[in-house]
Design an enzyme around this catalytic site. Sequence first.
Site, PDB file in Angstrom:
ATOM      1  CE1 TYR A 154      -4.152   1.330  -0.337  1.00 10.91           C
ATOM      2  CE2 TYR A 154      -3.883   2.295   1.835  1.00 10.91           C
ATOM      3  CZ  TYR A 154      -4.606   2.155   0.667  1.00 10.91           C
ATOM      4  OH  TYR A 154      -5.783   2.850   0.505  1.00 10.91           O
ATOM      5  CE  LYS A 161      -7.436   5.964   1.053  1.00 14.08           C
ATOM      6  NZ  LYS A 161      -8.694   6.636   0.641  1.00 14.08           N
TER       7      LYS A 161
END
Length: 255
Positions: A154, A161
Amino acid sequence: MKVLLEGKRILVTGVITEQSIAFNIAKIAQEQGATVVLTGFGRLSLVERIAKRLPVTAPVIELDVTNPEHLASLADSVSGHVDGLDGVVHSIGFAPPTALGGNFLQTSWEDVSTAVHVSTYSYKALAMAALPLMRQGGSIVGLTFDATVAWPVYDWMGVAKAGLESASRYLASYLGPQGIRSNLVSAGPLRTMAAKSIPGFAKFEDSWTERAPLGWNLSDTEPTAKAVCALLSDWFPATTGEIVHVDGGYHAVSG
């Protein structure tokens, strides 16, 4: 019987396909009595076709959240369809391929800045662009993926995020006096178009289906969409700066 979003005017970003979380948010919001306006970026004709598959065809306006001109004209564009907004859904995220897939140490600042601009700063930018239409207060809801840990592959999207989660708390602080709430829904992995762009995303899928106490359906965006609609409603009048997990309980158990 009164429905959850009766009379609410909701702006929903991020509808790309019928598999999009945003599409299901728009669908459920309409079913619960809301008037929905969609935004699209790039292939507007595609979003307009998808909009016709909602219970009520929703208008689509163009919005690139990194374009200052689009943001400056958003309130006027939305005003052509509704006389104000009660809720805004931020379902936007993007990172260049070089910022994902295990390339964390080699990713250039140029690509990192793109990920942060689109996925993090745009939350605040969208809120401010919609603010003139939220004169009676309202709710801003975004979508995140648990940023409390480092996930395989990720990479810089995880960092973006984390920034999004912090930005939501700051928006909650600054916009609270105007009666505007800011909350996020942290969903488990879902097989959306965005997920398909992440190399090695299957690593998330296997782990979730095996460990989530409630189980996890990788293709079902409805639980996430329902949580977003609940936060858009009047049923959370004193909740802001919060992250609601919709992940089958995965976040609550150890590996």
